[in-house]
Design a protein around this motif. Structure first.
Motif, PDB file in Angstrom:
ATOM      1  N   GLU A 119       0.812  -1.215   0.000  1.00  0.00           N
ATOM      2  CA  GLU A 119       0.000   0.000   0.000  1.00  0.00           C
ATOM      3  C   GLU A 119       0.847   1.268   0.000  1.00  0.00           C
ATOM      4  O   GLU A 119       0.434   2.304  -0.514  1.00  0.00           O
ATOM      5  N   SER A 120       2.060   1.174   0.565  1.00  0.00           N
ATOM      6  CA  SER A 120       2.944   2.344   0.588  1.00  0.00           C
ATOM      7  C   SER A 120       3.636   2.565  -0.752  1.00  0.00           C
ATOM      8  O   SER A 120       4.195   3.635  -1.002  1.00  0.00           O
ATOM      9  N   GLY A 121       3.602   1.541  -1.621  1.00  0.00           N
ATOM     10  CA  GLY A 121       4.270   1.637  -2.913  1.00  0.00           C
ATOM     11  C   GLY A 121       5.744   1.312  -2.853  1.00  0.00           C
ATOM     12  O   GLY A 121       6.433   1.363  -3.875  1.00  0.00           O
ATOM     13  N   ILE A 122       6.252   0.951  -1.668  1.00  0.00           N
ATOM     14  CA  ILE A 122       7.682   0.653  -1.535  1.00  0.00           C
ATOM     15  C   ILE A 122       7.993  -0.768  -2.009  1.00  0.00           C
ATOM     16  O   ILE A 122       8.998  -1.015  -2.659  1.00  0.00           O
ATOM     17  N   GLY A 123       7.109  -1.702  -1.680  1.00  0.00           N
ATOM     18  CA  GLY A 123       7.343  -3.087  -2.086  1.00  0.00           C
ATOM     19  C   GLY A 123       8.500  -3.715  -1.345  1.00  0.00           C
ATOM     20  O   GLY A 123       8.860  -3.292  -0.247  1.00  0.00           O
ATOM     21  N   LEU A 124       9.089  -4.737  -1.946  1.00  0.00           N
ATOM     22  CA  LEU A 124      10.160  -5.498  -1.317  1.00  0.00           C
ATOM     23  C   LEU A 124      11.508  -5.153  -1.922  1.00  0.00           C
ATOM     24  O   LEU A 124      11.590  -4.741  -3.083  1.00  0.00           O
ATOM     25  N   PRO A 125      12.587  -5.357  -1.171  1.00  0.00           N
ATOM     26  CA  PRO A 125      13.927  -5.210  -1.761  1.00  0.00           C
ATOM     27  C   PRO A 125      14.120  -6.231  -2.878  1.00  0.00           C
ATOM     28  O   PRO A 125      13.569  -7.341  -2.832  1.00  0.00           O
ATOM     29  N   ALA A 126      14.926  -5.880  -3.863  1.00  0.00           N
ATOM     30  CA  ALA A 126      15.110  -6.756  -5.027  1.00  0.00           C
ATOM     31  C   ALA A 126      15.777  -8.077  -4.658  1.00  0.00           C
ATOM     32  O   ALA A 126      15.590  -9.082  -5.353  1.00  0.00           O
ATOM     33  N   TYR A 127      16.544  -8.110  -3.574  1.00  0.00           N
ATOM     34  CA  TYR A 127      17.238  -9.361  -3.252  1.00  0.00           C
ATOM     35  C   TYR A 127      16.281 -10.468  -2.839  1.00  0.00           C
ATOM     36  O   TYR A 127      16.660 -11.644  -2.804  1.00  0.00           O
ATOM     37  N   TYR A 128      15.016 -10.137  -2.525  1.00  0.00           N
ATOM     38  CA  TYR A 128      14.061 -11.172  -2.155  1.00  0.00           C
ATOM     39  C   TYR A 128      13.726 -12.100  -3.322  1.00  0.00           C
ATOM     40  O   TYR A 128      13.064 -13.122  -3.134  1.00  0.00           O
ATOM     41  N   GLU A 129      14.182 -11.772  -4.515  1.00  0.00           N
ATOM     42  CA  GLU A 129      13.981 -12.676  -5.640  1.00  0.00           C
ATOM     43  C   GLU A 129      14.804 -13.954  -5.476  1.00  0.00           C
ATOM     44  O   GLU A 129      14.501 -14.971  -6.091  1.00  0.00           O
ATOM     45  N   TRP A 130      15.845 -13.897  -4.658  1.00  0.00           N
ATOM     46  CA  TRP A 130      16.735 -15.060  -4.530  1.00  0.00           C
ATOM     47  C   TRP A 130      17.224 -15.298  -3.105  1.00  0.00           C
ATOM     48  O   TRP A 130      17.852 -16.325  -2.820  1.00  0.00           O
ATOM     49  N   ARG A 131      16.894 -14.385  -2.205  1.00  0.00           N
ATOM     50  CA  ARG A 131      17.399 -14.466  -0.843  1.00  0.00           C
ATOM     51  C   ARG A 131      16.284 -14.030   0.104  1.00  0.00           C
ATOM     52  O   ARG A 131      15.532 -13.113  -0.222  1.00  0.00           O
ATOM     53  N   THR A 132      16.167 -14.667   1.253  1.00  0.00           N
ATOM     54  CA  THR A 132      15.008 -14.408   2.110  1.00  0.00           C
ATOM     55  C   THR A 132      15.310 -13.506   3.295  1.00  0.00           C
ATOM     56  O   THR A 132      14.457 -13.320   4.151  1.00  0.00           O
ATOM     57  N   ARG A 133      16.512 -12.933   3.348  1.00  0.00           N
ATOM     58  CA  ARG A 133      16.853 -12.092   4.491  1.00  0.00           C
ATOM     59  C   ARG A 133      17.890 -11.048   4.117  1.00  0.00           C
ATOM     60  O   ARG A 133      18.625 -11.214   3.143  1.00  0.00           O
ATOM     61  N   SER A 134      17.945 -10.000   4.920  1.00  0.00           N
ATOM     62  CA  SER A 134      18.957  -8.979   4.720  1.00  0.00           C
ATOM     63  C   SER A 134      20.250  -9.425   5.395  1.00  0.00           C
ATOM     64  O   SER A 134      20.332 -10.508   5.952  1.00  0.00           O
TER      65      SER A 134
END
Length: 279
Positions: free
Chosen positions: A157-172
Motif C-alpha cells: 500500500e505504501s508503494g515501496i514493495g520489497l527489496p530486489a534481493y528477495y527474488e533469490w534471498r530471504t533475508r537482509s
C-alpha cells in the motif's frame, strides 16, 4: 523560603532500527507520523548488498526523514584485523556484537530511549533487546496483531514493495553472511560475482593464516569452502527446486514467492538467521 532546584526532564528518544529487510521497513512505514520525533538508524557494516543500499534510499524518501548510518568509521575489515583474521561464525558472532549492537548502544549513549522492534504477531522470537537499563523495547506489530500478511499489505500500500534481493534471498545482511543457505550463495555468485569472489578472498586469507599456524580452517558456509560449494551448484539447485515444489504444493492458500522461498529454505534445514540483522 527555600529555593528548590528544578531538574530539567530528560527527553526520551524514540528509535527504530532498519535492517534492510521487509519487517523493519514495514514497521518504519507503519510508525510514520505516529511518533513525530522518531529516529531511524541502519547499522552499516560496509558489506551490504547493493540492493539493500538502493532500498534504504527508497525507504528514506518515503519516510521523509534521514536514516542515520552507523558504523561509518569501523567497518568489517577493521574488526577482522582486531580478531586476527578469524571469520565470524554462528558460534562466534563478533560481527553482530561489534557492527550491530555496539554502534547502536554507542549512538544512544546513556539517553533514555524507546526502541521499536519489528517482531510480528505470528513470530515466536525476540529479536535484539538491549540489556542496557536506559533502552526499553516495544513491539508494535505484536501489540496490534500484525502478521506476515499485514507486513506485506503495509509495503504494498505504501508503494515501496520489497527489496530486489528477495527474488533469490530471504533475508537482509552482509553479502558474505555465514547464515546464508547454500542456494543463496549460488544466487550471490550469479547476481554479484564480484562480491562472491571477494568472499572467497576472505576465505583464502584465513586459510593461508590458519594453515601456517596449524589452526582451524574457517569457511563462510558450514562444512565446505565457497569454491567447493560452487562446484556442487547443480546438486544444490536440484535440492532447492525440490524443496520449492514441496513448499508450493502444501495445502495452503497461494503464497507469494518470498514466502515459498522461505518455506523451501526451511526444508533445507539450515540454521536460522541472526535476530539483529534479519528483521
Amino acid at each position: 523560603m527555600t529555593n528548590v532546584r528544578q531538574r530539567t526532564p530528560t527527553k526520551v528518544r524514540h528509535v527504530l532500527g532498519i535492517s534492510g529487510g521487509k519487517d523493519s521497513s514495514a514497521l518504519a512505514v507503519h510508525m510514520r507520523g505516529k511518533v513525530p520525533d522518531m529516529e531511524y538508524f541502519f547499522c552499516d557494516t560496509g558489506a551490504e548488498l547493493p540492493e539493500t543500499y538502493d532500498y534504504l534510499n527508497r525507504l528514506e524518501a518515503a519516510l521523509g526523514k534521514p536514516i542515520a548510518r552507523l558504523n561509518a568509521s569501523r567497518d568489517f575489515d577493521h574488526w577482522l584485523q582486531v580478531y586476527q583474521g578469524t571469520l565470524p561464525s554462528a558460534s562466534m558472532r563478533w560481527c553482530t556484537k561489534n557492527l550491530k549492537i555496539k554502534p547502536l548502544e554507542d549512538w544512544l549513549g546513556n539517553d533514555q530511549a524507546v526502541s521499536y522492534v519489528a517482531i510480528r504477531a505470528d513470530e515466536n522470537r525476540l529479536g535484539y533487546v538491549s540489556t542496557k537499563p536506559n533502552i526499553k523495547a516495544v513491539f508494535p506489530f505484536r501489540e496490534e496483531g500484525i502478521d506476515r500478511d499485514g507486513v506485506s499489505a503495509i509495503l504494498d500500500e505504501s508503494g515501496i514493495g520489497l527489496p530486489a534481493y528477495y527474488e533469490w534471498r530471504t533475508r537482509s545482511g552482509c553479502y558474505f553472511c555465514f547464515f546464508q543457505r547454500k542456494h543463496e550463495w549460488v544466487g550471490l555468485a550469479d547476481r554479484h560475482p564480484e562480491l562472491f569472489e571477494r568472499a572467497i578472498e576472505y576465505e583464502d586469507k584465513v586459510k593461508y593464516a590458519s594453515t601456517a599456524m596449524q589452526g582451524r580452517q574457517y569457511t563462510w558456509s558450514q562444512g565446505e569452502s565457497l569454491r567447493d560449494l560452487l562446484a556442487r551448484r547443480d546438486e544444490i539447485e536440484q535440492r532447492h527446486q525440490a524443496a520449492l515444489s514441496r513448499a508450493a504444493n502444501r495445502p495452503r492458500r497461494n503464497l507469494p514467492l518470498i514466502d515459498v522461498l522461505a518455506d523451501a529454505h526451511d526444508d533445507e534445514n539450515d540454521e536460522a538467521g541472526c535476530a539483529v540483522c534479519h528483521l
